[in-house]
Design a protein around this motif. Structure first.
Motif: not given
Length: 266
Positions: A180-190
Motif C-alpha cells: 500500500a506504500f508506494t515507496e516500498f513496492k520495489p522492496l516488497v517485490g524483491t
C-alpha cells in the motif's frame, strides 16, 4: 535540505542587515564628527584669539563629557597644546580642523569618536543572526523528526511485519499491507520473489528427499552408510535382511563394531 536553505537565507539576511546597520552608523558618526568639529571651531575661535586658555579648556571639557568622544586635542597657532584628551578604545575616525580668524591661523583642533558603539551594534546584529539560525535549525529538526516519525512509522511497521511473515511463512498477507506504500513496492517485490524462490527450493528439496527415502527403503539391494571410523550410520531393510536381521532397527541395535568383521579389508 530545506533547513540548510532557510539557514542560508537567514545568514544572508543577517549579513545584509549588518552591512546596512554599519553603513547607517558610519554615516551618523561621520555627520556627528563634522558637526562637533564645526561647533568646536566656532566656540574656540574667541578663546584662541584672545589666548583665553581657561575658556577654551571649559569648552573642551563640556565636549569631553560625551562618553562617545575618544580624542580631543586643542592647540594654539604656535602648536602649544591647550587640551589633550584620549581614550584607550578604538576610534572610528580622527578629523582635524584649522581655526582661522582674519586670515590668520589661531589654532588647531583634532577630534575623533570612539568606535565601540558601532562595534557593539554590529556584534548585536551578528549575534541575533546566529541565534535566529540556531532557533530555525532546532525548530525544523524537531518538526521534521516528529513528522518523519509519524510518516514512516506505518510503512516501516508494515515492512517489519513482512519480514516476520517471511520467517513464519505467511508473507503474502503482510506483503499486501506493505504494498500500500508506494515507496516500498520495489522492496516488497524483491522480498516476495526471494520468499517464493526459497519456498520452491524447500519444496524441491522435500520432494527429492522423499524420492531418495522411497528408493532407499524399498530397494531390493542392500544400501548402507558408515562414518569414516567404521560406525554404521544408516542401512535399508534389504541390507539388514542380508545379515540376518529382521529390520533396520535390529541392525542399528547391534554392536557398532560389527561392520569391521564383515569388511574384506577394514
Amino acid at each position: 535540505s530545506l533547513g540548510m536553505l532557510n539557514a542560508a537565507i537567514i545568514v544572508l539576511a543577517a549579513a545584509a542587515c549588518l552591512l546596512y546597520v554599519s553603513a547607517r552608523l558610519e554615516d551618523q558618526m561621520t555627520d556627528r564628527t563634522e558637526r562637533s568639529l564645526a561647533f568646536l571651531g566656532e566656540a574656540l575661535n574667541s578663546p584662541l584669539w584672545s589666548l583665553d586658555t581657561e575658556a577654551a579648556t571649559a569648552i573642551a571639557r563640556g565636549v569631553i563629557l560625551d562618553r562617545g568622544v575618544g580624542l580631543l586635542e586643542v592647540r594654539d597657532g604656535q602648536g602649544r597644546v591647550w587640551v589633550a584628551h584620549a581614550t584607550d578604545g578604538p576610534r572610528f575616525s580622527v578629523r582635524e580642523a584649522t581655526i582661522v580668524r582674519e586670515d590668520q591661523v589661531i589654532g588647531h583642533v583634532r577630534f575623533g569618536l570612539e568606535d565601540s558603539q558601532r562595534l557593539r551594534a554590529m556584534w548585536a546584529v551578528g549575534a541575533f543572526g546566529l541565534a535566529s539560525v540556531a532557533v530555525v535549525l532546532l525548530t525544523q529538526f524537531v518538526l521534521v523528526s516528529n513528522l518523519l516519525h509519524t510518516l514512516f512509522r506505518k510503512p516501516f511497521d508494515a515492512v517489519n511485519g513482512m519480514l516476520g511473515g517471511m520467517v513464519s511463512g505467511e508473507i503474502e498477507a503482510a506483503a499486501r499491507e506493505a504494498m500500500a506504500f508506494t515507496e516500498f513496492k520495489p522492496l516488497v517485490g524483491t522480498f516476495l520473489g526471494m520468499s517464493r524462490t526459497i519456498r520452491q527450493q524447500f519444496q524441491e528439496l522435500r520432494e527429492s528427499e522423499q524420492k531418495f527415502r522411497l528408493i532407499f527403503t524399498h530397494s531390493p539391494v542392500g544400501i548402507f552408510r558408515t562414518s569414516f571410523s567404521g560406525r554404521l550410520v544408516e542401512a535399508n531393510p534389504a541390507f539388514a535382511r542380508m545379515f540376518g536381521y529382521s529390520g533396520s532397527r535390529d541392525l542399528a541395535a547391534a554392536s557398532a563394531e560389527w561392520v569391521a568383521v564383515h569388511y574384506a579389508d577394514p
